[in-house]
Design a protein around this motif. Sequence first.
Motif, PDB file in Angstrom:
ATOM      1  N   VAL A 188       0.867  -1.172   0.000  1.00 40.74           N
ATOM      2  CA  VAL A 188       0.000   0.000   0.000  1.00 40.74           C
ATOM      3  C   VAL A 188       0.907   1.226   0.000  1.00 40.74           C
TER       4      VAL A 188
ATOM      5  N   LEU B 147       0.789   9.021  -1.725  1.00 39.46           N
ATOM      6  CA  LEU B 147      -0.569   9.324  -2.191  1.00 39.46           C
ATOM      7  C   LEU B 147      -0.794  10.825  -2.323  1.00 39.46           C
TER       8      LEU B 147
ATOM      9  N   TYR C 196      -6.373  -0.981  -7.149  1.00 39.50           N
ATOM     10  CA  TYR C 196      -6.511  -1.354  -5.752  1.00 39.50           C
ATOM     11  C   TYR C 196      -5.167  -1.834  -5.219  1.00 39.50           C
TER      12      TYR C 196
ATOM     13  N   GLN D 126      -5.090  -3.047   4.976  1.00 37.68           N
ATOM     14  CA  GLN D 126      -5.285  -1.720   4.404  1.00 37.68           C
ATOM     15  C   GLN D 126      -5.574  -1.876   2.921  1.00 37.68           C
TER      16      GLN D 126
ATOM     17  N   VAL E 269      -6.171   0.680  -0.497  1.00 37.91           N
ATOM     18  CA  VAL E 269      -6.230   2.006  -1.109  1.00 37.91           C
ATOM     19  C   VAL E 269      -6.859   1.819  -2.479  1.00 37.91           C
TER      20      VAL E 269
ATOM     21  N   ILE F  53      -9.509   9.053  -4.367  1.00 34.72           N
ATOM     22  CA  ILE F  53      -8.562   8.188  -3.671  1.00 34.72           C
ATOM     23  C   ILE F  53      -9.153   7.907  -2.300  1.00 34.72           C
ATOM     24  N   GLU F  54      -9.320   6.628  -1.969  1.00 35.17           N
ATOM     25  CA  GLU F  54      -9.903   6.240  -0.690  1.00 35.17           C
ATOM     26  C   GLU F  54      -9.010   5.231   0.006  1.00 35.17           C
ATOM     27  N   ARG F  55      -8.981   5.300   1.330  1.00 33.15           N
ATOM     28  CA  ARG F  55      -8.217   4.344   2.134  1.00 33.15           C
ATOM     29  C   ARG F  55      -9.185   3.657   3.092  1.00 33.15           C
TER      30      ARG F  55
END
Length: 156
Positions: free
Chosen positions: A36, A42, A74, A94, A96, A109-111
Amino acid sequence: MSKVANKLKLAFGTLACVSVLAVAGCSPVYKNHGYVPTPEELAEIKVGVDTRDSVVEKVGAPGASGVLKDSGYYYVASRVRHYGPKRPEVVERQLVAVSFDQRGVVRNIERFGLEDGYVIALDRRVTDSSVQDRGFLRQLLGNIGSFNPANIPGQS
């Protein structure tokens, strides 16, 4: 020293060695899987500016991508604890998700963490049987009426 003292000393030494090995054998072992990007990496990605190719250049290739052409990238990382004979347990995960629009430009962008979702079995390895609630004799006798000699290969 007497023989009794030597035997006690040997028994105590053996017991101590076995105890140390038992404790060492039951200590948890952690294994890390996947990748990740860091928050700093990021932060280099600009929503509405970067494309699929620039994302790969900045943070690396994803571990998985969406099934559809215009879906996202992903990045997944997991930490698994193996503890003696117990089943391995995922203690940290995790994900992302980098999503793109139809033009291939970064849309979001999501975590996500393990606490944000459910554990999903991706591969069940179970074959469902079409035979249910029938015993062997019922199956055998049920096929008697469905015999057709025209279905035998080589017969015309």
